[in-house]
Design a protein around this motif. Structure first.
Motif, PDB file in Angstrom:
ATOM      1  N   VAL A   1       0.862  -1.178   0.000  1.00  0.00           N
ATOM      2  CA  VAL A   1       0.000   0.000   0.000  1.00  0.00           C
ATOM      3  C   VAL A   1       0.897   1.224   0.000  1.00  0.00           C
ATOM      4  CG1 VAL A   1      -1.745   1.320   1.247  1.00  0.00           C
ATOM      5  CG2 VAL A   1      -1.837  -1.179   1.234  1.00  0.00           C
ATOM      6  N   ILE A   2       0.577   2.178  -0.862  1.00  0.00           N
ATOM      7  CA  ILE A   2       1.325   3.437  -0.921  1.00  0.00           C
ATOM      8  C   ILE A   2       0.407   4.554  -0.444  1.00  0.00           C
ATOM      9  CG2 ILE A   2       2.719   4.976  -2.333  1.00  0.00           C
ATOM     10  CD1 ILE A   2       3.720   2.059  -2.233  1.00  0.00           C
TER      11      ILE A   2
ATOM     12  N   SER B   1       6.858  11.146  10.368  1.00  0.00           N
ATOM     13  CA  SER B   1       5.510  10.694  10.715  1.00  0.00           C
ATOM     14  C   SER B   1       5.353   9.202  10.434  1.00  0.00           C
ATOM     15  CB  SER B   1       4.467  11.493   9.930  1.00  0.00           C
ATOM     16  OG  SER B   1       4.654  11.332   8.532  1.00  0.00           O
ATOM     17  N   LYS B   2       4.512   8.553  11.248  1.00  0.00           N
ATOM     18  CA  LYS B   2       4.279   7.113  11.122  1.00  0.00           C
ATOM     19  C   LYS B   2       2.787   6.861  10.962  1.00  0.00           C
ATOM     20  CE  LYS B   2       8.260   6.013  14.078  1.00  0.00           C
ATOM     21  NZ  LYS B   2       9.122   5.691  12.933  1.00  0.00           N
ATOM     22  N   PHE B   3       2.487   5.701  10.344  1.00  0.00           N
ATOM     23  CA  PHE B   3       1.102   5.405   9.999  1.00  0.00           C
ATOM     24  C   PHE B   3       0.752   3.962  10.322  1.00  0.00           C
ATOM     25  CE2 PHE B   3       2.188   9.093   7.611  1.00  0.00           C
ATOM     26  CZ  PHE B   3       1.010   9.831   7.522  1.00  0.00           C
ATOM     27  N   LYS B   4      -0.510   3.748  10.586  1.00  0.00           N
ATOM     28  CA  LYS B   4      -1.073   2.408  10.724  1.00  0.00           C
ATOM     29  C   LYS B   4      -1.912   2.145   9.480  1.00  0.00           C
ATOM     30  CE  LYS B   4      -4.613   1.903  13.426  1.00  0.00           C
ATOM     31  NZ  LYS B   4      -5.459   1.791  14.645  1.00  0.00           N
ATOM     32  N   ILE B   5      -1.589   1.050   8.783  1.00  0.00           N
ATOM     33  CA  ILE B   5      -2.312   0.693   7.564  1.00  0.00           C
ATOM     34  C   ILE B   5      -2.835  -0.734   7.712  1.00  0.00           C
ATOM     35  CG2 ILE B   5      -2.178   0.384   5.070  1.00  0.00           C
ATOM     36  CD1 ILE B   5      -0.048   2.504   4.955  1.00  0.00           C
ATOM     37  N   ILE B   6      -4.111  -0.909   7.445  1.00  0.00           N
ATOM     38  CA  ILE B   6      -4.786  -2.196   7.598  1.00  0.00           C
ATOM     39  C   ILE B   6      -5.506  -2.525   6.295  1.00  0.00           C
ATOM     40  CG2 ILE B   6      -6.622  -3.431   8.833  1.00  0.00           C
ATOM     41  CD1 ILE B   6      -6.006  -1.652  11.254  1.00  0.00           C
ATOM     42  N   ILE B   7      -5.399  -3.786   5.876  1.00  0.00           N
ATOM     43  CA  ILE B   7      -6.163  -4.260   4.716  1.00  0.00           C
ATOM     44  C   ILE B   7      -7.041  -5.418   5.163  1.00  0.00           C
ATOM     45  CG2 ILE B   7      -6.104  -5.200   2.384  1.00  0.00           C
ATOM     46  CD1 ILE B   7      -3.436  -3.961   1.935  1.00  0.00           C
ATOM     47  N   ASN B   8      -8.316  -5.292   4.925  1.00  0.00           N
ATOM     48  CA  ASN B   8      -9.267  -6.354   5.269  1.00  0.00           C
ATOM     49  C   ASN B   8      -9.131  -6.798   6.722  1.00  0.00           C
ATOM     50  OD1 ASN B   8     -10.074  -6.283   2.550  1.00  0.00           O
ATOM     51  ND2 ASN B   8      -8.616  -7.881   1.987  1.00  0.00           N
ATOM     52  N   GLY B   9      -8.847  -5.833   7.595  1.00  0.00           N
ATOM     53  CA  GLY B   9      -8.757  -6.119   9.019  1.00  0.00           C
ATOM     54  C   GLY B   9      -7.415  -6.641   9.488  1.00  0.00           C
ATOM     55  N   LYS B  10      -6.463  -6.798   8.571  1.00  0.00           N
ATOM     56  CA  LYS B  10      -5.143  -7.316   8.940  1.00  0.00           C
ATOM     57  C   LYS B  10      -4.090  -6.228   8.739  1.00  0.00           C
ATOM     58  CE  LYS B  10      -6.222 -12.136   7.939  1.00  0.00           C
ATOM     59  NZ  LYS B  10      -5.791 -13.374   7.237  1.00  0.00           N
ATOM     60  N   PRO B  11      -3.174  -6.070   9.706  1.00  0.00           N
ATOM     61  CA  PRO B  11      -2.198  -4.973   9.631  1.00  0.00           C
ATOM     62  C   PRO B  11      -1.130  -5.207   8.574  1.00  0.00           C
ATOM     63  CG  PRO B  11      -1.760  -6.352  11.531  1.00  0.00           C
ATOM     64  CD  PRO B  11      -3.045  -6.841  10.953  1.00  0.00           C
ATOM     65  N   CYS B  12      -0.692  -4.106   7.985  1.00  0.00           N
ATOM     66  CA  CYS B  12       0.446  -4.130   7.067  1.00  0.00           C
ATOM     67  C   CYS B  12       1.722  -3.794   7.839  1.00  0.00           C
ATOM     68  CB  CYS B  12       0.243  -3.109   5.946  1.00  0.00           C
ATOM     69  SG  CYS B  12      -1.210  -3.391   4.931  1.00  0.00           S
ATOM     70  N   LEU B  13       2.848  -4.110   7.241  1.00  0.00           N
ATOM     71  CA  LEU B  13       4.135  -3.853   7.880  1.00  0.00           C
ATOM     72  C   LEU B  13       4.833  -2.699   7.180  1.00  0.00           C
ATOM     73  CD1 LEU B  13       5.407  -7.531   8.290  1.00  0.00           C
ATOM     74  CD2 LEU B  13       4.303  -6.076  10.004  1.00  0.00           C
ATOM     75  N   PRO B  14       5.307  -1.690   7.942  1.00  0.00           N
ATOM     76  CA  PRO B  14       6.024  -0.583   7.304  1.00  0.00           C
ATOM     77  C   PRO B  14       7.308  -1.070   6.667  1.00  0.00           C
ATOM     78  CG  PRO B  14       6.009  -0.357   9.712  1.00  0.00           C
ATOM     79  CD  PRO B  14       5.194  -1.543   9.392  1.00  0.00           C
ATOM     80  N   THR B  15       7.608  -0.504   5.515  1.00  0.00           N
ATOM     81  CA  THR B  15       8.841  -0.836   4.805  1.00  0.00           C
ATOM     82  C   THR B  15       9.433   0.448   4.245  1.00  0.00           C
ATOM     83  OG1 THR B  15       9.798  -2.248   3.087  1.00  0.00           O
ATOM     84  CG2 THR B  15       7.624  -1.304   2.643  1.00  0.00           C
TER      85      THR B  15
ATOM     86  N   VAL C   1       4.855   6.854   1.514  1.00  0.00           N
ATOM     87  CA  VAL C   1       4.926   5.858   2.587  1.00  0.00           C
ATOM     88  C   VAL C   1       4.503   4.504   2.016  1.00  0.00           C
ATOM     89  CG1 VAL C   1       4.013   5.175   4.836  1.00  0.00           C
ATOM     90  CG2 VAL C   1       4.423   7.603   4.321  1.00  0.00           C
ATOM     91  N   GLN C   2       5.267   3.465   2.343  1.00  0.00           N
ATOM     92  CA  GLN C   2       4.986   2.138   1.790  1.00  0.00           C
ATOM     93  C   GLN C   2       4.881   1.106   2.916  1.00  0.00           C
ATOM     94  OE1 GLN C   2       6.611  -0.668  -1.837  1.00  0.00           O
ATOM     95  NE2 GLN C   2       8.115   0.486  -0.686  1.00  0.00           N
ATOM     96  N   HIS C   3       3.815   0.336   2.902  1.00  0.00           N
ATOM     97  CA  HIS C   3       3.628  -0.781   3.821  1.00  0.00           C
ATOM     98  C   HIS C   3       3.377  -2.045   3.011  1.00  0.00           C
ATOM     99  CE1 HIS C   3       2.582   1.340   7.872  1.00  0.00           C
ATOM    100  NE2 HIS C   3       3.419   2.074   7.159  1.00  0.00           N
ATOM    101  N   SER C   4       3.968  -3.146   3.425  1.00  0.00           N
ATOM    102  CA  SER C   4       3.784  -4.417   2.728  1.00  0.00           C
ATOM    103  C   SER C   4       2.658  -5.215   3.362  1.00  0.00           C
ATOM    104  CB  SER C   4       5.077  -5.227   2.753  1.00  0.00           C
ATOM    105  OG  SER C   4       5.414  -5.589   4.080  1.00  0.00           O
ATOM    106  N   TYR C   5       2.162  -6.191   2.594  1.00  0.00           N
ATOM    107  CA  TYR C   5       0.997  -6.954   3.045  1.00  0.00           C
ATOM    108  C   TYR C   5       1.111  -8.361   2.475  1.00  0.00           C
ATOM    109  CZ  TYR C   5      -3.959  -8.051   3.908  1.00  0.00           C
ATOM    110  OH  TYR C   5      -5.134  -8.603   4.346  1.00  0.00           O
ATOM    111  N   PRO C   6       0.758  -9.398   3.249  1.00  0.00           N
ATOM    112  CA  PRO C   6       0.839 -10.776   2.733  1.00  0.00           C
ATOM    113  C   PRO C   6      -0.221 -11.023   1.667  1.00  0.00           C
ATOM    114  CG  PRO C   6      -0.148 -10.753   4.923  1.00  0.00           C
ATOM    115  CD  PRO C   6       0.348  -9.357   4.678  1.00  0.00           C
ATOM    116  N   SER C   7       0.199 -11.417   0.480  1.00  0.00           N
ATOM    117  CA  SER C   7      -0.736 -11.560  -0.640  1.00  0.00           C
ATOM    118  C   SER C   7      -1.854 -12.566  -0.397  1.00  0.00           C
ATOM    119  CB  SER C   7       0.027 -11.919  -1.919  1.00  0.00           C
ATOM    120  OG  SER C   7       0.725 -13.141  -1.769  1.00  0.00           O
ATOM    121  N   PRO C   8      -1.651 -13.680   0.347  1.00  0.00           N
ATOM    122  CA  PRO C   8      -2.777 -14.608   0.539  1.00  0.00           C
ATOM    123  C   PRO C   8      -3.974 -13.994   1.258  1.00  0.00           C
ATOM    124  CG  PRO C   8      -0.702 -15.683   1.088  1.00  0.00           C
ATOM    125  CD  PRO C   8      -0.399 -14.223   0.909  1.00  0.00           C
ATOM    126  N   SER C   9      -3.767 -12.853   1.908  1.00  0.00           N
ATOM    127  CA  SER C   9      -4.865 -12.235   2.647  1.00  0.00           C
ATOM    128  C   SER C   9      -5.713 -11.303   1.794  1.00  0.00           C
ATOM    129  CB  SER C   9      -4.318 -11.464   3.862  1.00  0.00           C
ATOM    130  OG  SER C   9      -3.660 -12.346   4.759  1.00  0.00           O
TER     131      SER C   9
END
Length: 660
Positions: free
Chosen positions: A578-579, A591-605, A621-629
């Motif tokens: 997520v960008i 600054s820092k952010f909390k990013i969630i996809i479908n109720g599951k948190p992303c990891l800052p990168t 700002v870029q956060h990664s997310y596990p694709s199976p979710s």
């Protein structure tokens, strides 16, 4: 029809279809059991299945088992219903020809069954239902028995290969491309205003994924010497000549072609057919470029003489000065041009571009406008059918409308009713110009239309610009964002992708290389989901009065926001990120952010350093997310700034997918 020996094909029947580009000669095959065969492809009927020989003698059923064949896995849209190429020499496995219920060919490996488009089957089935050899409805055909000579197997195979490689067909990656009224003339030199130069324009799209070229001949004026409209180079009293270099070339080059006796649209239509591209004309119904300058060279004498015909007489905005289709003289002015286009040219289809510029009635008169435009469409449909009879092939009718069914009807463009009434063969829900809409609800269109949606091509329309909200500076789409648009549109039910303002040689970020790659690869669902793609949050640039444009950006960091992203099919294995793009501000870097996809948190990168693909972004700002979710279709992204630094403004949001 005569039977041939094993390994031969026989010229049997001539099939004349009203929804083909031109008449087709049927060629039929036989298998070792001497069963007659026929399966349609664009151009010819080929066979390796059992085709009931009594179809021309009274029986109205197209059925039987195909014992020999080759599955090409093709797709169809307006120009032709591409079925299959089967050939007796290529023995595979049994296949059953049945009716077809969706917009593409499907192959079930468990049953080894091929579903064949009901449209084409019904044309063969019903050909003898009428005494005159016509189907009741909108797709007449005639079947005439003919004798023919047998062809040797080797020649049969060569002929099959020629058809498979050279005849026009609609593949899953097929593209519809719009060429506007000025680009060719304004982007080329006088030396290129020749027959060879006109051919070269079409030739660049040959052997690519481009299946349809929509050629626009007009804004207010025509780009050729029209009998019912001013030519672009003709100036009225008090009208200013063009000042910009592009405009000067447009007028001069269009006039030069006329002086040389070359009609570019006639040449292009013929050349498209030579290159197996379907040629359409795209008529702009209410173009208002530069109407803030009443004496600009681009305006027609009709518009300048009748300011009382404007939507808002005395208005200052561009759409205020659009013509009011509630006035009979305005409708007749447009209809006269429709008649000229159909009389002068021989296209496969005519598109009415109601999105140039999308506002056709006095404010508050849009409901009455629905009735008016419905009748207008009926009259145009009557003209296309009339000229189809004269030309000996169908002339399809299409329309470009706003992305939402309610927005279209709320502005007088009742696309749902047009389809239900059989008035159009192609409908393109599309934005106007300000931005690509990555959230076109194709499935909603299908739901509203109902079963008649199966009878048309429903295309998702993309613009070349991407803009996150109305006040943002636009950027040009790149290959990855175009793929993201196509993945969502195709998955939601679009039969094809229609590109507007994707004009040669390099209209997009990435230039000519990216453009050529797009043309060669196409935008099939299979292609775009196997390559990197971006899904961007934008908005709807054309809606009816009282409707929301669904603008969700920018948002304040501490308040945060929730964003819906349609991605098409979820990847099984991919890098997903997520960008969140931030505007320039104090404390931005820390600054820092909390990013969630479908109720599951992303990891800052790591932040992205290349911000050329974003508008107004000082930090990505870029956060990664596990694709199976990820989910198929719609995914929900939540973004919120964490305490500790001054509040930031989020001006860009996108989801990136890089398959592995």
């Amino acid at each position: 029809m005569r039977h041939g020996a094993a390994g031969t094909i026989v010229a049997g029947w001539e099939l004349r279809f009203a929804d083909r580009n031109f008449f087709r000669v049927g060629i039929f095959g036989t298998d070792r059991s001497n069963r007659s065969c026929a399966v349609m492809v664009p151009g010819f009927a080929f066979g390796s299945g059992r085709f009931n020989r009594r179809v021309a003698g009274g029986r109205d059923r197209f059925a039987g088992s195909v014992s020999l064949g080759l599955d090409l896995g093709l797709e169809r849209d307006t120009t032709s219903s591409v079925i299959r190429c089967f050939f007796p020499a290529l023995r595979r496995q049994p296949l059953n020809i049945t009716s077809w219920g969706h917009e593409r060919l499907r192959f079930d490996p468990r049953l080894k069954d091929a579903l064949v488009p009901k449209q084409c089957a019904s044309e063969l089935q019903a050909s003898t239902q009428s005494k005159r050899g016509h189907i009741t409805g909108s797709r007449p055909c005639a079947v005439t028995p003919r004798s023919g000579r047998r062809l040797p197997l080797a020649l049969s195979l060569l002929l099959w290969l020629w058809v498979a490689c050279a005849m026009p067909y609609d593949s899953p990656g097929a593209l519809a491309l719009n060429e506007d009224d000025s680009h060719f003339f304004g982007s080329r030199s006088a030396e290129e205003m020749t027959l060879a130069g006109l051919h070269a324009f079409v030739d660049q799209y040959a052997n690519t994924a481009v299946s349809h070229l929509f050629l626009c001949p007009n804004a207010m004026k025509a780009s050729y010497r029209s009998q019912v409209r001013d030519a672009i180079w003709e100036l009225g009293e008090g009208q200013n000549p063009p000042a910009e270099e592009f405009a000067k070339k447009w007028c001069a080059n269009a006039r030069l072609l006329d002086e040389r006796g070359l009609d570019p649209y006639s040449v292009w239509i013929a050349r498209c057919r030579e290159k197996k591209i379907s040629p359409w004309l795209s008529m702009r119904m209410n173009d208002v470029h530069n109407v803030d300058d009443v004496d600009n060279y681009i305006h027609s004498s009709f518009w300048r003489k009748h300011p009382d015909y404007w939507r808002v007489p005395g208005g200052k905005g561009w759409t205020d000065r659009a013509l009011d289709y509630g006035i009979p003289a305005v409708r007749e002015h447009a209809m006269a041009y429709v008649r000229e286009l159909l009389e002068r040219y021989d296209p496969d289809g005519l598109e009415l571009d109601w999105m140039r510029f999308g506002y056709h009635f006095q404010p508050g008169q849009e409901a009455e406008g629905v009735v008016i435009l419905n009748q207008f469409m009926r009259e145009v449909r009557g003209l296309t059918r009339q000229w189809a009879g004269k030309r000996g092939h169908s002339i399809k009718l299409g329309a470009r409308v706003p992305t939402l069914p309610d927005a279209a009807k709320g502005l007088g463009m009742d696309g749902v009713s047009w389809v239900r009434e059989g008035l159009v063969d192609m409908l393109v829900p599309t934005p106007f110009w300000a931005t690509t809409d990555f959230d076109i609800p194709i499935e909603l269109w299908r739901e509203r239309i109902g079963s008649p949606a199966k009878n048309i091509v429903l295309a998702a329309g993309a613009e070349i610009l991407v803009r996150p909200y109305p006040a943002a500076k636009p950027i040009e789409a790149d290959l990855t964002s175009t793929r993201g648009f196509a993945a969502a549109g195709r998955y939601r039910g679009a039969d094809t992708i229609y590109l507007f303002n994707y004009l040669d040689p390099g209209p997009m970020t990435g230039g000519q290389d990216a453009y050529r790659m797009l043309l060669q690869e196409g935008l099939s669902l299979e292609t775009v989901t196997q390559k990197p793609r971006r899904h961007v949050i934008t908005y709807r640039d054309t809606v009816a009065p009282g409707m929301s444009s669904d603008v969700v950006l920018p948002v304040d960091g501490f308040t945060g926001g929730t964003f819906r992203v349609y991605i098409g099919p979820a990847p099984k294995k991919a890098e997903v990120a997520v960008i969140a793009g931030l505007a320039q501000a104090d404390g931005m870097a820390a600054s820092k952010f909390k990013i969630i996809i479908n109720g599951k948190p992303c990891l800052p990168t790591t932040d992205l350093t290349d911000r050329s693909q974003f508008s107004g972004v000082a930090r990505a700002v870029q956060h990664s997310y596990p694709s199976p979710s990820l989910r198929d279709g719609c995914n929900e992204i939540q973004i919120q700034q964490l305490p500790g630094e001054p509040e930031q403004k989020i001006v860009w949001v996108e989801l990136r997918i890089v398959p592995q």
